[in-house]
Write a protein that holds these residues in place. Structure first.
Motif, PDB file in Angstrom:
ATOM      1  N   ASP A  51      38.488  27.426  37.143  1.00 42.56           N
ATOM      2  CA  ASP A  51      39.092  28.566  38.078  1.00 42.56           C
ATOM      3  C   ASP A  51      38.670  30.023  37.438  1.00 42.56           C
ATOM      4  OD1 ASP A  51      40.302  27.183  40.054  1.00 42.56           O
ATOM      5  OD2 ASP A  51      42.296  27.362  39.008  1.00 42.56           O
ATOM      6  N   LEU A  52      38.334  30.122  36.280  1.00 48.06           N
ATOM      7  CA  LEU A  52      37.869  31.340  35.632  1.00 48.06           C
ATOM      8  C   LEU A  52      36.703  31.910  36.447  1.00 48.06           C
ATOM      9  CD1 LEU A  52      38.477  30.595  31.816  1.00 48.06           C
ATOM     10  CD2 LEU A  52      39.853  31.976  33.579  1.00 48.06           C
ATOM     11  N   ARG A  53      35.694  31.232  36.539  1.00 48.32           N
ATOM     12  CA  ARG A  53      34.603  31.563  37.300  1.00 48.32           C
ATOM     13  C   ARG A  53      34.766  32.211  38.668  1.00 48.32           C
ATOM     14  NH1 ARG A  53      29.040  30.238  36.401  1.00 48.32           N
ATOM     15  NH2 ARG A  53      27.858  30.420  38.708  1.00 48.32           N
ATOM     16  N   HIS A  54      35.717  31.479  39.623  1.00 48.81           N
ATOM     17  CA  HIS A  54      36.072  32.173  40.657  1.00 48.81           C
ATOM     18  C   HIS A  54      36.802  33.408  40.608  1.00 48.81           C
ATOM     19  CE1 HIS A  54      34.311  28.474  41.940  1.00 48.81           C
ATOM     20  NE2 HIS A  54      35.468  27.738  41.480  1.00 48.81           N
ATOM     21  N   ILE A  55      37.774  33.307  39.678  1.00 48.44           N
ATOM     22  CA  ILE A  55      38.412  34.484  39.565  1.00 48.44           C
ATOM     23  C   ILE A  55      37.625  35.936  39.039  1.00 48.44           C
ATOM     24  CG2 ILE A  55      40.324  35.392  37.984  1.00 48.44           C
ATOM     25  CD1 ILE A  55      41.561  32.698  38.021  1.00 48.44           C
ATOM     26  N   GLN A  56      36.835  35.634  38.129  1.00 50.93           N
ATOM     27  CA  GLN A  56      35.847  36.435  37.658  1.00 50.93           C
ATOM     28  C   GLN A  56      34.908  37.110  38.873  1.00 50.93           C
ATOM     29  OE1 GLN A  56      33.833  34.098  34.808  1.00 50.93           O
ATOM     30  NE2 GLN A  56      35.677  34.515  33.098  1.00 50.93           N
ATOM     31  N   ASN A  57      34.556  36.343  39.653  1.00 49.94           N
ATOM     32  CA  ASN A  57      33.685  36.713  40.996  1.00 49.94           C
ATOM     33  C   ASN A  57      34.551  37.463  41.803  1.00 49.94           C
ATOM     34  OD1 ASN A  57      31.665  34.918  40.337  1.00 49.94           O
ATOM     35  ND2 ASN A  57      32.189  33.335  41.319  1.00 49.94           N
ATOM     36  N   TRP A  58      35.769  37.035  42.038  1.00 53.79           N
ATOM     37  CA  TRP A  58      36.736  37.691  42.738  1.00 53.79           C
ATOM     38  C   TRP A  58      37.063  39.119  42.419  1.00 53.79           C
ATOM     39  CZ3 TRP A  58      42.187  38.473  41.410  1.00 53.79           C
ATOM     40  CH2 TRP A  58      43.178  38.953  42.382  1.00 53.79           C
ATOM     41  N   VAL A  59      37.356  39.310  41.183  1.00 52.29           N
ATOM     42  CA  VAL A  59      37.245  40.779  40.664  1.00 52.29           C
ATOM     43  C   VAL A  59      35.807  41.355  40.588  1.00 52.29           C
ATOM     44  CG1 VAL A  59      37.343  41.964  38.268  1.00 52.29           C
ATOM     45  CG2 VAL A  59      38.914  39.996  39.020  1.00 52.29           C
ATOM     46  N   ILE A  60      34.756  40.752  40.440  1.00 53.82           N
ATOM     47  CA  ILE A  60      33.555  41.760  40.478  1.00 53.82           C
ATOM     48  C   ILE A  60      33.415  41.907  41.944  1.00 53.82           C
ATOM     49  CG2 ILE A  60      31.106  41.307  40.680  1.00 53.82           C
ATOM     50  CD1 ILE A  60      31.445  39.342  38.397  1.00 53.82           C
ATOM     51  N   SER A  61      33.861  41.269  43.148  1.00 51.75           N
ATOM     52  CA  SER A  61      33.570  41.590  44.531  1.00 51.75           C
ATOM     53  C   SER A  61      34.316  42.845  44.719  1.00 51.75           C
ATOM     54  CB  SER A  61      34.155  40.523  45.369  1.00 51.75           C
ATOM     55  OG  SER A  61      35.600  40.573  45.421  1.00 51.75           O
ATOM     56  N   TYR A  62      35.383  43.251  43.999  1.00 48.42           N
ATOM     57  CA  TYR A  62      36.043  44.523  44.298  1.00 48.42           C
ATOM     58  C   TYR A  62      35.357  45.803  43.551  1.00 48.42           C
ATOM     59  CZ  TYR A  62      40.312  42.865  46.388  1.00 48.42           C
ATOM     60  OH  TYR A  62      41.186  42.346  47.277  1.00 48.42           O
ATOM     61  N   GLY A  63      34.200  45.612  42.957  1.00 53.09           N
ATOM     62  CA  GLY A  63      33.237  46.737  42.552  1.00 53.09           C
ATOM     63  C   GLY A  63      33.332  47.214  41.227  1.00 53.09           C
ATOM     64  N   ARG A  64      32.679  48.044  40.923  1.00 54.19           N
ATOM     65  CA  ARG A  64      32.445  48.587  39.489  1.00 54.19           C
ATOM     66  C   ARG A  64      33.696  49.260  39.131  1.00 54.19           C
ATOM     67  NH1 ARG A  64      27.965  53.207  38.738  1.00 54.19           N
ATOM     68  NH2 ARG A  64      26.559  51.174  38.367  1.00 54.19           N
ATOM     69  N   GLU A  65      34.569  50.099  39.708  1.00 52.21           N
ATOM     70  CA  GLU A  65      35.873  50.556  39.280  1.00 52.21           C
ATOM     71  C   GLU A  65      36.515  49.592  38.787  1.00 52.21           C
ATOM     72  OE1 GLU A  65      39.081  53.381  41.047  1.00 52.21           O
ATOM     73  OE2 GLU A  65      37.418  54.175  41.328  1.00 52.21           O
ATOM     74  N   THR A  66      36.838  48.506  39.559  1.00 49.77           N
ATOM     75  CA  THR A  66      37.795  47.346  39.284  1.00 49.77           C
ATOM     76  C   THR A  66      37.489  46.502  38.143  1.00 49.77           C
ATOM     77  OG1 THR A  66      38.452  47.170  41.464  1.00 49.77           O
ATOM     78  CG2 THR A  66      38.879  45.287  40.306  1.00 49.77           C
ATOM     79  N   VAL A  67      35.888  46.373  38.110  1.00 55.61           N
ATOM     80  CA  VAL A  67      35.374  45.468  37.007  1.00 55.61           C
ATOM     81  C   VAL A  67      35.623  46.437  35.478  1.00 55.61           C
ATOM     82  CG1 VAL A  67      33.357  44.778  35.818  1.00 55.61           C
ATOM     83  CG2 VAL A  67      33.843  44.200  38.112  1.00 55.61           C
TER      84      VAL A  67
END
Length: 178
Positions: A74-90
């Motif tokens: 699941d880590l990969r999917h969770i990381q993808n989800w975070v990235i999808s929120y954009g630069r500020e969120t990452v």
């Protein structure tokens, strides 16, 4: 595609989707299919590089606190989800993983495979090849220090906002990576 173009594309898509992660992934797929081979290869490389930045124990621990028990895959999917929120969120989550609590209202999307599937499919459609699937210069193992979840004082010091969130959501169960 450079870093700014990457983040601009994600910001436009997230804005157009009204913060709906499922719609964000579908709009991303549509936009990626329109890129040329070099741009989609660059986009995929940048995505993988950013995901490797989130491949850390502090971010993983924060995800476990937000979501409860999570599987390693699941880590990969969770990381993808975070990235999808954009630069500020990452930047926020990478710098202070306790900030992951800001995505709690969309936590049901965290484990979704949408982003991986759509990025891979778009890459294959445009280039005819499978993407590498990882950032070659990224870490092999989780970076940073793991928080011992049995030490409640340490968990509260490291993740005060997520600890407060969990207090209001006992249904999450024990935080763990399995």
């Amino acid at each position: 595609m450079d870093d700014d173009g990457f983040w601009r594309l994600l910001a436009e898509i997230r804005h157009d989707a009204g913060n709906d992660s499922d719609l964000t992934s579908r709009l991303l797929f549509r936009r990626l299919r329109k890129l040329d081979g070099n741009d989609i290869a660059d986009f995929t490389r940048l995505w993988e590089r950013i995901r490797s930045r989130l491949y850390s124990w502090p971010v993983t621990d924060a995800a476990c606190l937000l979501l409860g028990s999570i599987e390693e895959e699941d880590l990969r999917h969770i990381q993808n989800w975070v990235i999808s929120y954009g630069r500020e969120t990452v930047e926020q989550v990478a710098g202070d993983p306790d900030g992951l609590v800001d995505l709690a209202t969309d936590a049901s999307s965290a484990r979704a495979q949408w982003f991986d599937e759509f990025i891979t499919e778009a890459h294959i459609l445009v280039t005819g090849d499978w993407p590498l699937g990882h950032y070659p210069e990224g870490p092999d193992d989780l970076m940073g220090a793991h928080t011992d979840f049995s030490d409640q004082a340490a968990v509260h010091r490291r993740f005060p906002r997520l600890t407060a969130h969990r207090h209001h959501h006992p249904e999450l169960g024990a935080p763990q990576l399995s």
